[in-house]
Design an enzyme around this catalytic site. Structure first.
Site, PDB file in Angstrom:
ATOM      1  N   LYS A   1      42.909  32.138  43.020  1.00  0.00           N
ATOM      2  CA  LYS A   1      43.742  31.053  43.544  1.00  0.00           C
ATOM      3  C   LYS A   1      43.213  29.718  43.022  1.00  0.00           C
ATOM      4  O   LYS A   1      43.555  29.321  41.926  1.00  0.00           O
ATOM      5  CB  LYS A   1      43.810  31.139  45.066  1.00  0.00           C
ATOM      6  CG  LYS A   1      44.603  32.379  45.514  1.00  0.00           C
ATOM      7  CD  LYS A   1      44.751  32.477  47.002  1.00  0.00           C
ATOM      8  CE  LYS A   1      45.724  33.584  47.402  1.00  0.00           C
ATOM      9  NZ  LYS A   1      45.377  34.927  46.928  1.00  0.00           N
TER      10      LYS A   1
ATOM     11  N   THR B   1      35.777  51.638  40.706  1.00  0.00           N
ATOM     12  CA  THR B   1      36.802  50.798  40.092  1.00  0.00           C
ATOM     13  C   THR B   1      36.257  50.148  38.831  1.00  0.00           C
ATOM     14  O   THR B   1      35.130  49.662  38.818  1.00  0.00           O
ATOM     15  CB  THR B   1      37.256  49.692  41.072  1.00  0.00           C
ATOM     16  OG1 THR B   1      37.732  50.294  42.265  1.00  0.00           O
ATOM     17  CG2 THR B   1      38.368  48.860  40.473  1.00  0.00           C
TER      18      THR B   1
END
Length: 523
Positions: free
Chosen positions: A365, A394
């Site tokens: 952001k 991941t």
């Protein structure tokens, strides 16, 4: 280099060797192969050649495209019967294989349909989608072409038409995603390290940049350690789930306004939980008083709420949590980069960093990149690193994202970052005042987020559609499940790169679309 030609790459090395003389004699007739020959004889370094090729291939009049079909211009001019025979044979084989593949897919589909006679999955999914469309909560994604040089002026792509628009809902709060310094660091990392990380952190996916960024984030939040995740959704889900399952007889207290990622991690853990009213310190303490004092507790909440713009009483929330033996878990996603002298968030602004046990933040952001992280004590972070499956299994963030994030944090901690934050807050204040004076139901928001209550899902969508179609202004309607039904709203996010002229256009356009949608202004 010959195998870079899509036409020639169809043949085996023996076939190419057999026809080498004919290929060499015909090479000058093909623009693509002529370029390849020049590249092979160039004295440039590999990096220089790559840059030259990239520039040349991006030129509008470039003729370096080639084809592997029977219509290849090289093939037409190559006087070699053996080569002709081979391509004709391969072309016929591809047609046959394609026909057989299509036939096989149709047979497989028929077989699958027969297997679904006991339950019609497709009809079930179709009905679920229809339900969303009927209640107005179905989401249509706008195709936005973002240009770094003109942001927040962007373009909407719809049915082969491109339209210039101004975006008022981007979470790239400071525009760092298009900052030249950040862009240069991202580009430099791609050329130096490649596009991807190559694996999980455990299997070849840990680089010096990962550790450098984690150290930088720990320093930013004045914590012993930090840990990177592919997103803050994954960070919240993994951390809350892992801690809740690990701590004996743990009980979680969750703010009713918490983000879906926090709710998901808590729900998946399956441990006892209690929801307290949004930012309500009295209600939180009332619940904590009823729980055994020696029971491990996690109190999870956000510093800045993403949809109503509220800011919690951070000191008091942490003090109450610690009074009853709990851990304070604070999501600073909509605060990092935007508050505090260095951009560490509300914790830094309010001098409360030492009271925050676990901080979660995002790189996607205000820092203009992608990814998430947690920061806390060394032992706590190492525990999540060692037990959190959402981290362990991941693929890690790529070097380009790490380099870009480091550049953004460097800017955030500089005078330029402080100037951007000041301008960001100023524009948010101006937009709020202008809308309130015009009679809009602006929700009470002390933060940079400007939420305008609509209260009807169809009206909210209609306003946003009119803004885009009639005025070239893009604001996204916020509806269920992001917010409760009946609290649908417009979420306006001013940016330091907006202008006063853009603000004037926004207010005028909102007044027009609001009244045309049948809604009334207070004035």
């Amino acid at each position: 280099m010959l195998l870079k030609c899509r036409y020639l790459s169809q043949f085996s090395m023996s076939e190419l060797t057999k026809n080498a003389v004919s290929i060499s004699n015909s090479m000058d007739k093909c623009p693509f192969m002529l370029h390849a020959r020049r590249t092979m004889t160039s004295t440039s370094t590999p990096m220089e050649s790559a840059h030259k090729n990239l520039r040349k291939e991006n030129e509008p009049n470039s003729k370096l495209s080639c084809t592997n079909t029977i219509n290849c211009p090289f093939f037409k001019q190559a006087e070699n019967l053996d080569l002709n025979h081979l391509i004709k044979k391969q072309f016929d084989t591809e047609l046959h294989d394609g026909h057989m593949k299509t036939k096989k897919i149709k047979m497989e589909k028929k077989s699958l349909d027969e297997n679904h006679e006991l339950f019609s999955y497709d009809k079930f999914f179709s009905k679920k989608i229809d339900d969303k469309k009927k209640d107005g909560s179905y989401r249509y994604f706008k195709k936005v072409i973002r240009h770094a040089e003109t942001f927040p002026k962007v373009q909407e792509y719809a049915e082969h038409n491109v339209k210039d628009i101004t975006i008022w809902c981007s979470n790239d709060y400071l525009g760092l995603g298009r900052h030249p310094y950040v862009q240069s660091k991202v580009s430099e990392a791609v050329w130096k390290y490649g596009a991807g990380s190559g694996g999980t952190r455990n299997i070849s996916g840990s680089t010096p940049l990962h550790y450098k960024l984690e150290d930088e984030l720990a320093s930013l939040h004045q914590k012993e350690s930090a840990l990177l995740f592919t997103s803050c959704y994954v960070a919240n889900d993994t951390t809350l789930y892992t801690l809740a399952r690990m701590l004996p007889k743990c009980h979680i207290l969750s703010d009713e306004g918490n983000h879906a990622s926090m709710i998901q991690g808590i729900r998946n853990s399956g441990i006892p939980k209690t929801i307290f009213r949004h930012n309500d310190c009295e209600h939180l303490e009332e619940i904590l008083q009823r729980l055994p004092r020696d029971t491990p507790k996690i109190v999870a909440f956000e510093s800045v709420h993403s949809m109503d713009g509220s800011i919690c009483d951070l000191h008091r929330m942490c003090d109450i949590t610690h009074k009853y033996g709990g851990i304070a878990y604070i999501d600073e996603v909509h605060a990092v980069g935007l508050y505090g002298n260095n951009g560490a968030g509300i914790g830094e602004r309010d001098s409360a960093l030492e009271k925050m046990d676990i901080i979660t933040g995002t790189l996607g952001k205000a820092f203009g990149n992608i990814g998430g992280y947690i920061a806390g004590s060394a032992n706590l972070i190492d525990t999540i690193r060692s037990y959190g499956s959402g981290f362990i299994f991941t693929t890690s963030l790529p070097p380009s994202v790490l380099a870009g994030s480091l550049a953004s944090i460097e800017i955030s901690r500089s005078d330029e970052g402080r100037e951007l934050r000041a301008k960001h807050q100023l524009y948010a204040h101006i937009v709020k005042e202008r809308l309130l004076n015009a009679g809009f139901p602006v929700m009470d928001s002390p933060s940079h987020i400007v939420p305008v209550m609509v209260g009807d899902v169809k009206a909210a969508s209609e306003i946003c559609n009119r803004l885009l179609e009639d005025h070239g202004i893009y604001i996204q309607a916020i509806n269920y499940p992001t917010v409760a039904r009946g609290t649908e709203r417009l979420r306006i996010v001013p940016n330091p790169h907006h202008t006063m002229e853009m603000i004037d256009q926004l207010v005028d356009a909102l007044i027009s679309t609001w009244t045309k949608s049948g809604l009334k202004l207070k004035n």
